[in-house]
Write a protein that holds these residues in place. Structure first.
Motif, PDB file in Angstrom:
ATOM      1  N   GLU A  27       0.837  -1.210   0.000  1.00  0.00           N
ATOM      2  CA  GLU A  27       0.000   0.000   0.000  1.00  0.00           C
ATOM      3  C   GLU A  27       0.867   1.254   0.000  1.00  0.00           C
ATOM      4  OE1 GLU A  27      -2.518  -0.452   3.401  1.00  0.00           O
ATOM      5  OE2 GLU A  27      -3.820  -1.906   2.413  1.00  0.00           O
ATOM      6  N   LYS A  28       1.933   1.247   0.797  1.00  0.00           N
ATOM      7  CA  LYS A  28       2.822   2.411   0.864  1.00  0.00           C
ATOM      8  C   LYS A  28       3.484   2.648  -0.487  1.00  0.00           C
ATOM      9  CE  LYS A  28       2.145   3.496   5.099  1.00  0.00           C
ATOM     10  NZ  LYS A  28       0.994   4.384   5.243  1.00  0.00           N
ATOM     11  N   GLU A  31       1.066   4.280  -2.747  1.00  0.00           N
ATOM     12  CA  GLU A  31       0.912   5.693  -2.394  1.00  0.00           C
ATOM     13  C   GLU A  31       2.074   6.513  -2.950  1.00  0.00           C
ATOM     14  OE1 GLU A  31       0.339   6.208   1.834  1.00  0.00           O
ATOM     15  OE2 GLU A  31      -1.247   4.695   1.846  1.00  0.00           O
TER      16      GLU A  31
END
Length: 50
Positions: A27-28, A31
């Protein structure tokens, strides 16, 4: 026998934690890529104005 059960439970918990960590890292990274795309778009928009 208790030792083996405890060991299996522990490695099961470790697997769950590793999966959570992998998901969080994924997820990071997404992002970061989204932010990078926004920065590039802003840069290009700005460059096109001048």
């Amino acid at each position: 026998m208790l030792g083996t059960d405890a060991y299996l439970l522990n490695s099961f918990i470790d697997d769950i934690n590793m999966d959570d960590i992998k998901v969080n890292i994924g997820e990071k990274i997404n992002e970061i890529y989204k932010a990078k795309d926004k920065i590039i778009k802003l840069y290009n928009d700005n460059k096109n104005k001048t």
